[in-house]
Design a protein around this motif. Structure first.
Motif, PDB file in Angstrom:
ATOM      1  N   VAL A   1       5.475   5.643 -30.887  1.00 43.49           N
ATOM      2  CA  VAL A   1       6.818   5.224 -30.347  1.00 43.49           C
ATOM      3  C   VAL A   1       7.997   5.909 -30.851  1.00 43.49           C
ATOM      4  O   VAL A   1       8.829   6.319 -30.548  1.00 43.49           O
ATOM      5  CB  VAL A   1       6.721   3.503 -30.503  1.00 43.49           C
ATOM      6  N   LEU A   2       7.756   6.023 -32.366  1.00 46.12           N
ATOM      7  CA  LEU A   2       8.796   6.910 -33.179  1.00 46.12           C
ATOM      8  C   LEU A   2       8.908   8.394 -32.539  1.00 46.12           C
ATOM      9  O   LEU A   2      10.173   8.540 -32.358  1.00 46.12           O
ATOM     10  CB  LEU A   2       8.330   6.960 -34.470  1.00 46.12           C
TER      11      LEU A   2
ATOM     12  N   ALA B   1      11.333  11.312 -25.401  1.00 44.59           N
ATOM     13  CA  ALA B   1      12.023  10.840 -24.024  1.00 44.59           C
ATOM     14  C   ALA B   1      13.546  10.823 -24.096  1.00 44.59           C
ATOM     15  O   ALA B   1      14.006  10.948 -22.958  1.00 44.59           O
ATOM     16  CB  ALA B   1      11.259   9.281 -23.926  1.00 44.59           C
TER      17      ALA B   1
ATOM     18  N   VAL C   1       8.981   8.059 -27.820  1.00 40.76           N
ATOM     19  CA  VAL C   1       9.797   7.460 -27.185  1.00 40.76           C
ATOM     20  C   VAL C   1      11.162   7.717 -27.915  1.00 40.76           C
ATOM     21  O   VAL C   1      12.470   7.897 -27.108  1.00 40.76           O
ATOM     22  CB  VAL C   1       9.596   5.838 -27.214  1.00 40.76           C
ATOM     23  N   GLY C   2      11.310   7.870 -29.400  1.00 41.74           N
ATOM     24  CA  GLY C   2      12.455   7.562 -30.104  1.00 41.74           C
ATOM     25  C   GLY C   2      13.120   9.133 -29.795  1.00 41.74           C
ATOM     26  O   GLY C   2      14.305   9.381 -29.929  1.00 41.74           O
TER      27      GLY C   2
ATOM     28  N   VAL D   1       2.625   3.311 -33.943  1.00 41.38           N
ATOM     29  CA  VAL D   1       4.098   3.147 -34.363  1.00 41.38           C
ATOM     30  C   VAL D   1       4.576   4.545 -34.241  1.00 41.38           C
ATOM     31  O   VAL D   1       5.624   4.757 -33.962  1.00 41.38           O
ATOM     32  CB  VAL D   1       4.167   2.511 -35.704  1.00 41.38           C
TER      33      VAL D   1
ATOM     34  N   PHE E   1       4.940   4.063 -24.159  1.00 40.76           N
ATOM     35  CA  PHE E   1       4.551   2.986 -24.771  1.00 40.76           C
ATOM     36  C   PHE E   1       3.134   2.356 -24.134  1.00 40.76           C
ATOM     37  O   PHE E   1       2.576   1.790 -25.158  1.00 40.76           O
ATOM     38  CB  PHE E   1       5.567   1.686 -24.031  1.00 40.76           C
TER      39      PHE E   1
ATOM     40  N   THR F   1       8.946   7.191 -20.359  1.00 40.70           N
ATOM     41  CA  THR F   1       8.877   6.433 -21.562  1.00 40.70           C
ATOM     42  C   THR F   1       8.044   5.346 -21.546  1.00 40.70           C
ATOM     43  O   THR F   1       7.165   4.806 -22.491  1.00 40.70           O
ATOM     44  CB  THR F   1      10.467   5.844 -21.830  1.00 40.70           C
TER      45      THR F   1
END
Lengths: 176, 413
Positions: free
Chosen positions: A70-71, A78, A74-75, A67, A51, A47
């Motif tokens: 990340v969305l 991960a 990570v969202g 963005v 980032f 994760t």
């Protein structure tokens, strides 16, 4: 800056300084993914790597990509990896070794891959330096237009792939 | 006076003192984020007080009234108590995940404050992808809850961690789709621009009432419901269902770490209310924000009134609604909200391509939204009626028919 042995050390600008930090964070987290003994910690480090990559996109002034990174990564990705690890209990508590009997060969191939990437990176004429780039919201618009014109087939096929995955998941989870 | 001008004035003054450019800009941003973060942290004291008072009134109680005027300082006393509590780490807990999780949950929420436009020109950074940024950073909160659930070495916490992922990921989708309707209409993901477009000029005077929520009430309601789920508020508070899971993913936390989870939760509810106001209720727009001197102050006032109004509405729902079951929660997200939002987006995209004046398009979008709301209401009513029938049937004494008398009307003696 002059070091005692006559080695010239360039003083980084502020942006370079921050970039070095982000790059170091990404690299260290990526290393932690591989060498961590606890699989859940590997997922957390992954994760952090995502980032870090988002941070690199910010440096390239591609906020939309950062963005989205990340969305999506990570969202969703991960999170799913962590979820899968949590559901497999034996992996969760057993302290698995990160090494198996193929670590020598795989590290050799990893090194070769790195050399190949380096060669490609040095051979490619990068267009970014000093050129006018499409910025801000025009960039997002241009990206969207590319998706429905030049890359429409790839875009549609990806959509179809996701649909197939969705149908497959529903089929697997269905009560019989 | 615009705040961006303030920051420029400050940075040029600092450069005048002989600071290099990057250091001045860094310092100005540091000061700005210091103010913003402290505002966020301190406003939680007020938010908790509002929640306690509102829920007390609903439950026919008075609520805190001893510490300070109207009990306003009760939360300060509670924070002092929490600070002095023992910090416990459970046996065999995953130390990294356990200790990192409260920090991350607060961090993810505070980062969101940066893009909220409080007043004309008063915003941390007017990001060009602000609408997406809000959704993306929500995933940090999910990750934190997952880490807490896993790291605590407690099966209830772990179960709550699973529920967090199921609920927050499911409701993220209608939330994103509702944001997408606004982006589709305004053609921008910049919060500043979305708010600017919600003005209504009549004879050169900015009435500030062109709120998108009026044009698209369906999207507003879907956004509000999804934000209730994202903030883990009552109809969707399965994550801390006391009767099933004790307290959710933060059972094992004590003292300040526990307080950090609560801080994140209250602030998250407030920020989601602020995003709803920005997207659908005009942000700082209101009558008279175009005036030269008092305009920005009026804008700040309008924004705060709207956000705290939505916050009180959230607490009202929290005090009066029962908790829904997990299967109902999933049903509602995937079979009601998502299909409706997709239908709405398709309808809106077609309407916006029609060769008609903008005003006609707005009317058509309004009609489509009302249709969406009617369908939601119909589906829910039908579903709950079926649900009621099923519950009644399961309580009917099928195996004990001989020993019990059932009247013709269905009531038992």
């Amino acid at each position: 800056m002059q070091l005692p042995l006559g080695i010239e050390v360039p003083i980084p600008t502020f942006e370079q300084f921050v970039f070095i930090q982000v790059a170091l964070l990404t690299a260290v987290a990526g290393l932690a993914v591989v060498i961590s003994r606890n699989l859940f910690h590997s997922a957390l480090a992954l994760t952090l790597t995502f980032f870090g990559v988002a941070g690199v996109y910010v440096f390239l002034e591609a906020e939309f990509l950062a963005v989205s990174q990340v969305l999506v990564y990570v969202g969703a990705i991960a999170m799913l990896i962590a979820f899968a690890i949590m559901l497999t209990r034996s992996m969760m508590y057993g302290r698995t070794s990160p090494l198996n009997n193929q670590w020598g060969k795989s590290s050799l191939f990893a090194f070769l891959f790195f050399v190949a990437l380096l060669a490609f990176a040095r051979a490619t004429p990068w267009p970014a330096a000093g050129e006018e780039v499409v910025a801000d919201e025009a960039l997002i618009g241009a990206l969207g237009r590319e998706f429905v014109t030049n890359y429409v087939i790839a875009f549609e096929v990806l959509g179809l792939l996701l649909l197939v995955a969705l149908v497959g998941a529903v089929l697997l989870a269905r009560d019989r | 006076m615009q705040v961006t001008q303030w920051s420029e004035a400050l940075s040029s003054w600092l450069m005048g003192l002989g600071l290099p450019g990057w250091a001045a800009i860094f310092l100005v941003y540091a000061v700005g984020s210091f103010i913003l973060i402290n505002y966020g942290m301190l406003s939680v004291l007020l938010l908790i007080w509002i929640t306690r008072k509102a829920i007390s009134r609903i439950q026919d109680r008075i609520g805190p009234n001893r510490v300070g005027k109207y009990g306003l300082l009760q939360t300060v006393a509670d924070a002092a108590k929490l600070l002095s509590k023992e910090d416990i780490t459970p046996y065999e807990a995953d130390k990294i995940a356990y200790n990192l999780s409260p920090v991350l949950s607060v961090f993810g929420v505070l980062m969101l404050l940066a893009v909220i436009p409080f007043a004309p020109g008063l915003t941390g950074v007017d990001l060009n992808v602000a609408a997406l940024y809000v959704v993306a950073l929500g995933s940090i909160g999910i990750m934190a809850a997952l880490m807490a659930g896993w790291g605590s070495n407690n099966k209830y916490a772990l179960l709550a961690g699973f529920r967090v992922v199921a609920q927050l990921l499911s409701y993220e989708i209608p939330l994103v789709l509702a944001i997408l309707t606004v982006v589709l209409l305004t053609g921008s993901m910049r919060f500043g621009q979305i708010v600017e477009l919600q003005s209504l000029h009549i004879a050169g005077f900015n009435l500030g009432l062109g709120w998108l929520g009026i044009v698209m009430p369906g999207a507003l309601i879907v956004f509000f419901v999804s934000s209730l789920a994202e903030a883990e508020l009552t109809p969707f508070d399965l994550l801390e269902a006391e009767s099933e899971l004790i307290a959710g993913f933060h059972i094992e936390y004590s003292g300040m770490k526990f307080a950090m989870f609560f801080l994140a939760q209250f602030l998250n509810a407030w920020i989601l209310a602020a995003v709803a106001v920005t997207l659908f209720l005009g942000g700082w727009q209101g009558p008279g924000v175009g005036l030269p001197v008092i305009g920005p102050l009026l804008g700040l006032g309008y924004f705060m009134i709207k956000v705290y109004g939505i916050y009180v509405l959230q607490q009202w729902i929290r005090g009066t609604f029962p908790r829904i079951r997990i299967d109902q929660m999933m049903y509602f997200a995937w079979k009601v909200l998502v299909p409706l939002m997709i239908g709405l987006i398709v309808a809106q995209a077609i309407i916006q391509k029609l060769p008609t004046p903008v005003a006609v398009q707005y009317v058509l979008i309004f009609i489509a939204n009302v249709g969406v709301m009617a369908v939601v209401a119909y589906v829910l009513q039908k579903y709950f009626r079926e649900e009621q029938m099923r519950t009644k049937r399961s309580f009917e004494p099928t195996s004990l028919i001989g020993s019990m008398q059932v009247s013709e009307k269905g009531t038992m003696y």
